[in-house]
Write an enzyme that holds these catalytic residues in place. Structure first.
Site, mmCIF file in Angstrom:
data_model
loop_
_atom_site.group_PDB
_atom_site.id
_atom_site.type_symbol
_atom_site.label_atom_id
_atom_site.label_comp_id
_atom_site.label_asym_id
_atom_site.label_seq_id
_atom_site.Cartn_x
_atom_site.Cartn_y
_atom_site.Cartn_z
ATOM 1 C CG HIS A 80 74.675 48.813 49.112
ATOM 2 N ND1 HIS A 80 73.702 49.254 48.253
ATOM 3 C CD2 HIS A 80 75.695 48.406 48.323
ATOM 4 C CE1 HIS A 80 74.101 49.116 47.016
ATOM 5 N NE2 HIS A 80 75.315 48.608 47.023
ATOM 6 C CD GLU A 83 79.909 47.634 48.445
ATOM 7 O OE1 GLU A 83 80.073 47.903 47.237
ATOM 8 O OE2 GLU A 83 78.994 46.887 48.852
ATOM 9 C CD GLU A 161 73.810 48.327 43.723
ATOM 10 O OE1 GLU A 161 74.050 47.155 44.041
ATOM 11 O OE2 GLU A 161 74.500 49.300 44.108
ATOM 12 C CG LEU A 328 64.751 20.263 43.237
ATOM 13 C CD1 LEU A 328 63.515 19.388 43.497
ATOM 14 C CD2 LEU A 328 65.944 19.660 43.959
ATOM 15 N N GLY A 331 69.803 23.387 49.281
ATOM 16 C CA GLY A 331 70.941 23.643 50.147
ATOM 17 C C GLY A 331 70.712 24.862 51.007
ATOM 18 C CE LYS A 853 95.447 36.693 33.429
ATOM 19 N NZ LYS A 853 94.515 37.211 34.451
ATOM 20 N N PRO A 854 100.827 33.984 32.546
ATOM 21 C CG PRO A 854 102.676 33.164 33.673
ATOM 22 C CD PRO A 854 101.815 34.382 33.558
ATOM 23 C CE LYS A 856 96.896 31.836 39.963
ATOM 24 N NZ LYS A 856 98.215 32.165 40.412
#
Length: 944
Positions: A80, A83, A161, A328, A331, A853-854, A856
């Site tokens: 970490h 990074e 952090e 609930l 997975g 910007k258009p 999406k």
């Protein structure tokens, strides 16, 4: 519902797949207009190129198959920390601020995350500037500097952090899970890092270990790169090859993980955790096989969809009927090379916590039923059909999110499946499904009860969490397996909401560019527009029921949120299959009423809407469900003290600015004083005064709008609609300074400093938005990277009901609020004179690009139309108005506005949590102890 991710650190990792050959083109959705090319560079770096000539934003992501599970045994957080360090200078671009500044000045964002097995870096940028941004990005993986000065500084950001997570129950729960794991499994290691774990040690500096870790693990063959731009595939390839071919290939191969996550003698296991918040939760996890290479079968999805179902006969339906649970999910929440966890998470009621043994009995009885009945091909094929529909009509995501998910998935899926892999469910293998079902048994379970009532006998090392752990004996297992009363459980019925007709309706020529007011009579207005651009068999019905019975008191707000929650609960069993079938539904309180939304495939929308409105007209609320829902709401409000301190202060600041917003204690008091009869009285008062404004946008015929008008009319009374009270925003005077003392029980100090624009014109909005764009990069770089004031450091535009403003936010573990405020003041004072004409032009262009910007996809377009209607901007020209105002502002004009409104005579409101120092910034205005006290008698903007 299916459990996607338990914690951000449990992001599912992937196994290395084969390199693509030159002639493989990934299979794509028929609705996907992008062009793709897979290639492998000479250094074995696998690359996916994505060409979209019309994209306003380019993006790139590089995923490295290394994460916190690869930390050296005594160096928690090293992956970490690495990074963090890659953002802080390379040999080619040594300035640690350069990458952040370049991306921000050209309309982009950048970020990264570290999971147990992966580290993922990503950015987006205005499409014209992809080459320059990509060159800077590539250097992260070729020649990072790891400058010793910033190694020492950035450790403080990691520490901040870590400290910020000490009161986070998800982080705390993960800490306990890692502590009770098999210590020989690499995932048991400390993931985040701290000053202690990253400290220099005799004979070993952390910088040397960073370099060693980088040189061992950051290898081209273990990386996957995705680059998306407006260039052609040939141009993208010519761009990528010379930039990324120098990435060293060290032929890194992740070590196999032989150790089980839990040793056999540990299971079954019972863990009890005392939370920070008023949390009542039961988690049941089963170690199972690693099924990631079986993605065409998707065994974990098959099981998760059944256990997480919310319809009649489901586990959740039975738990709600017995007053034991509110929600609930189920997975795969964690996977590794060699295994996975199948997890079930239950949010309990107070009764459910006391009777958690009964909750386990119901869950295990359902799993027993699944084993007895065996895999069901018809259910598998139904799930397969829904997955195929999602892929067939896949919509364009945001480029930055798209490239990040693709780069991670490339480690897992075959080259031809990198786009469709998450949607594949085509290989029904009952033996494999049966093997999984055989693994989810009581004697293979890790059961975790999180509740304030538990008795604990130990404390976790890193987050100091009180917990208890024991192996479950034969008597305990027998109690789990023997239900006290047989639950009424069965498989879900066939899903009646799956779209059969996915044809596109004929367009009524000419198609307008914006919604048209199709109806305006009595208490009802309806806007209508066919979608002529995205051309999907989807659409959205957006409905605002407005009433003066909302937002004037805390009791009204409590009545509205309780009423809508009861309605959502009453329809949940029949709306859940619709959700699975791609029909989304929501019902919620808004500032002036109650909103209803139905969106997704248009084929079965009329069926869903009719059932929803029937329930609204004739609700049958169960008193026991009312009591549990009210208690759950009160608990959620009480749990605000466990939120991130900066989030709590922002909530207080928003309450101080917006009339009609109420604090947690006001709402708790109102909820505690309400009974079911009070909510029913509230609902009657609401509907007797309601009017409705709605919009239909998508794959609809005009005659379908007529049906919706009739359906909505049945809810409305006769006569003219009453006048709605206006929305109001606190109006600060030039030079006015106010201070709000936020009651946040945390050691960190927090300063959320709000600066209001001079007025509510397009010019004010433009100047404020430009200021936010100009300062955000430097604010982060100076106050976080250089001064290390904290992990949460942000400066951004913060309009409230379109009244322009800025918020400057810092949460600091190492500086008092007066020190933080002084640092902000010093930074803001220097801003206008530090901006060069070239920088101003870049920021101006980036902001205009972002505004114009258009859209999406269909839903972005629908949201813009719907928000414009809510704001009464019936010309639907808000974007162009703002863009023109930004374009009309020159550097001198912006500097004059900034000096006058944000430096010399600011309209200022500081929300401050003093932390352990107990100090407030001096000379920042009168201190108020509540948001209500600030609003009382104060001037306000009136939003008609």
């Amino acid at each position: 519902m299916p459990l996607l991710l338990v914690y951000s650190l449990l992001l599912t990792a992937c196994a290395t797949g084969p390199a693509p050959s030159a002639d493989i083109t990934p299979a794509k959705s028929p609705n996907d207009k992008h062009s793709y090319r897979l290639l492998t560079l000479e250094n074995d770096l696998q690359v996916l190129l994505v060409s979209d000539p019309n994209t306003p934003k380019a993006a790139a992501s590089l995923d490295v198959q290394v994460g916190s599970g690869d930390n050296p045994a005594d160096r928690g957080g090293l992956a970490h920390f690495l990074e963090h360090m890659l953002f802080l200078g390379t040999d080619k671009y040594p300035d640690p601020a350069e990458y952040e500044e370049f991306v921000t000045e050209h309309g982009g964002t950048r970020n990264a995350y570290t999971s147990f097995e992966h580290t993922n870096y990503f950015f987006d940028i205005n499409a014209a500037y992809l080459p320059e941004a990509l060159d800077r990005f590539a250097q992260f993986f070729i020649a990072p500097r790891f400058d010793a000065e910033y190694v020492d500084r950035e450790k403080n950001a990691v520490e901040a952090e870590y400290q910020m997570g000490l009161k986070s129950d998800p982080r705390r729960g993960l800490d306990v899970l890692q502590e009770v794991m098999n210590p020989e499994h690499p995932f048991s290691q400390f993931a985040v890092g701290s000053l202690d774990s990253l400290a220099d040690r005799p004979g070993s500096s952390i910088r040397e270990e960073l370099l060693a870790f980088y040189h061992q693990h950051y290898s081209a063959n273990a990386m996957r790169l995705v680059v998306m731009g407006k260039e052609s595939l040939d141009e993208l390839e010519a761009l990528v090859k010379p930039m990324f071919s120098p990435v060293p290939n060290r032929d890194y191969q992740p070590a196999p993980i032989e150790a089980p996550l839990f040793a056999a003698e540990q299971l079954p296991m019972m863990v009890e955790i005392k939370p920070q918040a008023t949390l009542r939760q039961l988690d049941v996890s089963f170690p199972v096989a690693d099924y990631r290479s079986d993605y065409e079968v998707q065994p974990l999805s098959y099981l998760g969809n059944l256990v997480g179902h919310e319809g009649e006969g489901s586990v959740l339906s039975q738990l709600k009927a017995e007053g034991l649970a509110e929600s609930l999910s189920a997975g795969s929440g964690l996977g590794w090379r060699g295994g996975a966890l199948f997890s079930v998470n239950v949010n309990l009621t107070e009764r459910g916590a006391a009777q958690h043994q009964r909750v386990l009995q119901i869950l295990f009885a359902y799993l027993d039923m699944l084993r007895e009945q065996g895999p069901q091909q018809w259910l598998y094929e139904e799930q397969s059909q829904l997955a195929a529909l999602r892929f067939r009509f896949k919509e364009d995501p945001e480029p930055i999110n798209y490239v990040s998910s693709l780069s991670s998935g490339m480690h897992y899926f075959k080259p031809e499946d990198v786009l469709r892999g998450p949607y594949l469910m085509t290989d029904y293998q009952p033996a494999l499904l049966g093997e999984l079902l055989a693994s989810v048994t009581p004697d293979n379970a890790v059961v975790t009860l999180t509740d304030d009532s538990v008795e604990t006998d130990r404390v976790s090392r890193h987050y100091q969490v009180p917990y208890a752990q024991r192996q479950v004996n034969a008597a305990g297992l027998a109690a789990w397996r023997s239900p006290e009363a047989e639950p009424e459980l069965h498989l879900p019925a066939p899903n009646e909401f799956i779209a059969d007709d996915v044809e596109l309706v004929a367009l009524q020529q000419p198609v307008p560019e914006v919604p048209q007011r199709m109806l305006e009579q009595g208490r009802q207005t309806l806007w209508f527009l066919q979608d002529a651009q995205f051309r999907l068999p989807k659409g959205g019905i957006y409905v605002n029921f407005r009433s003066p019975e909302v937002g004037q008191t805390a009791r009204q707000t409590a009545g509205a949120v309780l009423y809508t929650a009861l309605l959502r609960d009453a329809v949940n069993e029949f709306t859940y299959p619709a959700l699975l079938a791609g029909l989304n539904f929501d019902l919620y309180k808004h500032a002036q009423g109650i909103s209803l939304r139905v969106s997704g495939y248009t084929d079965k929308q009329s069926l869903l809407l009719a059932r929803l409105l029937d329930t609204v007209k004739k609700p049958q609320f169960d008193p026991a469900r009312f009591a549990n829902i009210r208690a759950d709401m009160i608990r959620g409000l009480q749990n605000s003290v466990a939120k991130r301190p900066s989030s709590q202060v922002i909530d207080d600041l928003r309450e101080a600015l917006l009339y009609g917003e109420w604090g947690e204690q006001d709402l708790i008091t109102a909820l505690q004083g309400m009974e079911l009869a009070d909510v029913q009285d509230y609902a009657e008062a609401f509907w007797s005064s309601a009017s409705v404004e709605s919009m239909m946008y998508g794959n609809y015929l005009p005659q379908q709008a007529e049906t919706v008008v009739e359906q909505l009319a049945s809810l409305l009374p006769d006569g003219a609609a009453p006048t709605l009270p206006p929305l109001k925003v606190l109006k600060l005077a030039p030079g006015e300074a106010l201070q709000l003392a936020a009651d946040v029980p945390h050691d960190d100090s927090v300063v959320a400093w709000y600066l209001q624009g001079a007025g509510n014109t397009w010019s004010d909005r433009a100047a404020t938005a430009l200021t936010g764009q100009i300062i955000k990069s430097g604010f982060f770089q100076q106050l976080r990277t250089e001064q290390q004031l904290g992990y949460v450091v942000a400066a951004l535009p913060w309009a409230q009901l379109d009244v322009p403003g800025l918020v400057l936010l810092i949460q600091s573990p190492n500086a008092s609020a007066p020190q933080v405020a002084a640092a902000i003041t010093e930074f803001m004072a220097a801003v206008p004179d530090s901006v060069t004409p070239e920088q101003f032009a870049r920021h101006q262009g980036a902001l205009i690009h972002e505004i114009t910007k258009p859209d999406k996809n269909l839903w972005e377009r629908a949201e813009f139309f719907w928000q414009s209607i809510a704001k009464k901007q019936y010309a639907f020209d808000g974007r162009s108005q703002l863009a023109n105002a930004v374009q009309d502002m020159d550097l001198a004009g912006w500097q004059a506005y900034y000096r006058r409104e944000f430096r010399d005579q600011p309209r200022s409101l500081q929300a401050v949590a003093p932390g352990r120092w107990g100090e407030f910034p001096a000379d920042a205005g009168r201190i108020f102890r509540s948001p209500a006290a600030i609003k009382d008698g104060h001037d306000a903007y009136v939003i008609e």
